[in-house]
Design a protein around this motif. Structure first.
Motif, mmCIF file in Angstrom:
data_model
loop_
_atom_site.group_PDB
_atom_site.id
_atom_site.type_symbol
_atom_site.label_atom_id
_atom_site.label_comp_id
_atom_site.label_asym_id
_atom_site.label_seq_id
_atom_site.Cartn_x
_atom_site.Cartn_y
_atom_site.Cartn_z
ATOM 1 N N LEU A 149 0.571 13.322 -5.953
ATOM 2 C CA LEU A 149 -0.559 13.378 -4.998
ATOM 3 C C LEU A 149 -1.719 12.338 -5.057
ATOM 4 N N ALA A 150 -2.347 11.768 -4.124
ATOM 5 C CA ALA A 150 -3.372 10.935 -4.299
ATOM 6 C C ALA A 150 -4.337 11.426 -5.094
ATOM 7 N N VAL A 151 -5.204 10.344 -5.695
ATOM 8 C CA VAL A 151 -6.414 10.840 -6.460
ATOM 9 C C VAL A 151 -7.477 10.784 -5.494
ATOM 10 N N GLU A 152 -8.448 11.837 -5.511
ATOM 11 C CA GLU A 152 -9.441 11.670 -4.526
ATOM 12 C C GLU A 152 -10.669 10.646 -4.728
ATOM 13 N N PRO A 153 -11.129 9.862 -3.913
ATOM 14 C CA PRO A 153 -12.024 8.818 -4.345
ATOM 15 C C PRO A 153 -13.090 9.120 -5.132
ATOM 16 N N VAL A 154 -13.747 10.312 -4.991
ATOM 17 C CA VAL A 154 -14.952 10.705 -5.831
ATOM 18 C C VAL A 154 -14.734 10.795 -7.464
ATOM 19 N N LEU A 155 -13.025 11.160 -7.599
ATOM 20 C CA LEU A 155 -12.644 10.929 -8.982
ATOM 21 C C LEU A 155 -12.353 9.598 -9.428
ATOM 22 N N ILE A 156 -12.033 8.833 -8.598
ATOM 23 C CA ILE A 156 -11.949 7.337 -9.228
ATOM 24 C C ILE A 156 -13.489 6.951 -9.286
ATOM 25 N N ARG A 157 -14.453 6.985 -8.542
ATOM 26 C CA ARG A 157 -15.633 6.672 -9.024
ATOM 27 C C ARG A 157 -16.381 7.339 -10.163
ATOM 28 N N LYS A 158 -15.900 8.398 -10.449
ATOM 29 C CA LYS A 158 -16.212 9.362 -11.690
ATOM 30 C C LYS A 158 -15.866 8.349 -12.948
ATOM 31 N N ALA A 194 0.699 -1.532 -0.036
ATOM 32 C CA ALA A 194 -0.079 0.021 -0.278
ATOM 33 C C ALA A 194 0.981 1.194 -0.024
ATOM 34 N N HIS A 195 1.886 1.123 0.410
ATOM 35 C CA HIS A 195 3.101 2.256 0.403
ATOM 36 C C HIS A 195 4.373 1.820 0.348
ATOM 37 N N PRO A 196 5.160 2.460 -0.526
ATOM 38 C CA PRO A 196 6.344 1.769 -0.865
ATOM 39 C C PRO A 196 7.540 1.840 0.371
ATOM 40 N N ALA A 197 7.030 2.486 1.359
ATOM 41 C CA ALA A 197 7.991 2.470 2.484
ATOM 42 C C ALA A 197 7.626 1.410 3.511
ATOM 43 N N GLN A 198 6.600 0.834 3.266
ATOM 44 C CA GLN A 198 6.089 -0.468 4.059
ATOM 45 C C GLN A 198 6.577 -1.706 3.328
ATOM 46 N N ALA A 199 7.279 -2.322 4.461
ATOM 47 C CA ALA A 199 7.601 -3.742 3.843
ATOM 48 C C ALA A 199 6.333 -5.048 4.013
ATOM 49 N N CYS A 200 6.451 -5.856 3.104
ATOM 50 C CA CYS A 200 5.450 -6.832 3.303
ATOM 51 C C CYS A 200 5.665 -7.842 4.396
ATOM 52 N N GLY A 201 6.794 -7.801 4.743
ATOM 53 C CA GLY A 201 6.884 -8.782 6.005
ATOM 54 C C GLY A 201 7.139 -7.886 7.411
ATOM 55 N N GLU A 243 11.906 16.995 -7.179
ATOM 56 C CA GLU A 243 11.907 18.010 -6.206
ATOM 57 C C GLU A 243 10.365 18.515 -5.913
ATOM 58 N N ARG A 244 9.501 18.579 -6.901
ATOM 59 C CA ARG A 244 8.021 19.065 -6.632
ATOM 60 C C ARG A 244 7.247 17.651 -6.515
ATOM 61 N N TYR A 245 7.747 16.604 -6.957
ATOM 62 C CA TYR A 245 6.718 15.427 -6.862
ATOM 63 C C TYR A 245 6.712 14.939 -5.528
ATOM 64 N N ARG A 246 5.362 14.760 -5.219
ATOM 65 C CA ARG A 246 4.940 14.325 -3.839
ATOM 66 C C ARG A 246 4.647 12.506 -3.905
ATOM 67 N N ASN A 247 5.210 12.001 -3.765
ATOM 68 C CA ASN A 247 4.821 10.401 -3.767
ATOM 69 C C ASN A 247 4.053 9.827 -2.487
ATOM 70 N N SER A 248 2.513 9.872 -3.004
ATOM 71 C CA SER A 248 1.532 9.387 -2.037
ATOM 72 C C SER A 248 1.735 7.987 -1.646
ATOM 73 N N GLY A 249 2.209 7.375 -2.656
ATOM 74 C CA GLY A 249 2.466 5.990 -2.339
ATOM 75 C C GLY A 249 1.288 5.002 -2.999
ATOM 76 N N MET A 250 0.489 5.891 -3.414
ATOM 77 C CA MET A 250 -0.690 5.163 -3.873
ATOM 78 C C MET A 250 -0.706 4.753 -5.489
ATOM 79 N N LEU A 251 -1.449 3.817 -5.842
ATOM 80 C CA LEU A 251 -1.207 3.415 -7.140
ATOM 81 C C LEU A 251 -1.916 4.368 -8.103
ATOM 82 N N LEU A 252 -3.055 4.784 -7.779
ATOM 83 C CA LEU A 252 -3.597 5.977 -8.667
ATOM 84 C C LEU A 252 -3.324 7.157 -8.065
#
Length: 134
Positions: free
Chosen positions: A66-75, A5-12, A51-60
Motif C-alpha cells: 500500500l502507498a505511504v501517506e505523504p505525511v510519513l514521507i515528510r516526517k 507512475a503505475h506499472p500498468a501504465q505504458a510510457c507511450g 495474495e495479500r500484497y496490494r501493489n499500489s504502484g508507488m515507488l514508496l
C-alpha cells in the motif's frame, strides 16, 4: 531511466504522445544502483505473500504494497535532514525545484526538454517558475 507512475501504465500513450504520468528522471549512477536495489526489495516483499500484497504502484510503499501517506514521507525526510546537517534544510517539494533548476542548467536552458521531463503543462509555466536561473 524512465519511471512509470503505475506499472500498468505504458510510457507511450496513444498517437505517440507520452502519458502525462511518465517521467524521465536524471540521477547519478549511485542513486540508480540504490533504486535498483529498492525495486528488487519491493519484488521480494510482494513474493513473500502475493495474495495479500496490494501493489499500489508507488515507488514508496509499505511492506504490504500500500502507498505511504505523504505525511510519513515528510516526517522521514525531516528525520533524514536532522541526521545530515551538512545539507541546507528545504521543504520536500524543494527537491523538485532543485531538480528542474539543475536540468535547466545542465541542458543549457533547453526549456522544452526540461518541460518534458518535469511534466509542466506549458513552457511558460516552467519559465515563470524558474526565471531566477536565467
Amino acid at each position: 531511466m524512465t519511471v512509470s507512475a503505475h506499472p500498468a501504465q505504458a510510457c507511450g500513450g496513444t498517437n505517440g504522445v507520452r502519458s502525462p504520468s511518465c517521467r524521465t528522471i536524471f540521477m547519478t549512477a549511485a542513486l540508480r544502483e540504490e533504486l535498483k536495489q529498492w525495486l528488487e526489495r519491493l519484488k521480494r516483499e510482494e513474493a513473500l505473500d502475493p495474495e495479500r500484497y496490494r501493489n499500489s504502484g508507488m515507488l514508496l510503499r509499505l511492506p504490504n504494497g500500500l502507498a505511504v501517506e505523504p505525511v510519513l514521507i515528510r516526517k522521514k525526510f525531516l528525520k533524514w535532514q536532522d541526521a545530515h546537517p551538512e545539507f541546507p534544510r528545504i521543504v520536500f517539494h524543494g527537491l523538485r525545484h532543485s531538480s528542474a533548476t539543475y536540468q535547466l542548467m545542465i541542458s543549457g536552458g533547453d526549456i522544452k526538454a526540461v518541460q518534458g521531463t518535469t511534466g509542466h503543462a506549458s513552457a511558460d509555466m516552467l519559465v515563470n517558475t524558474y526565471a531566477h536561473i536565467q
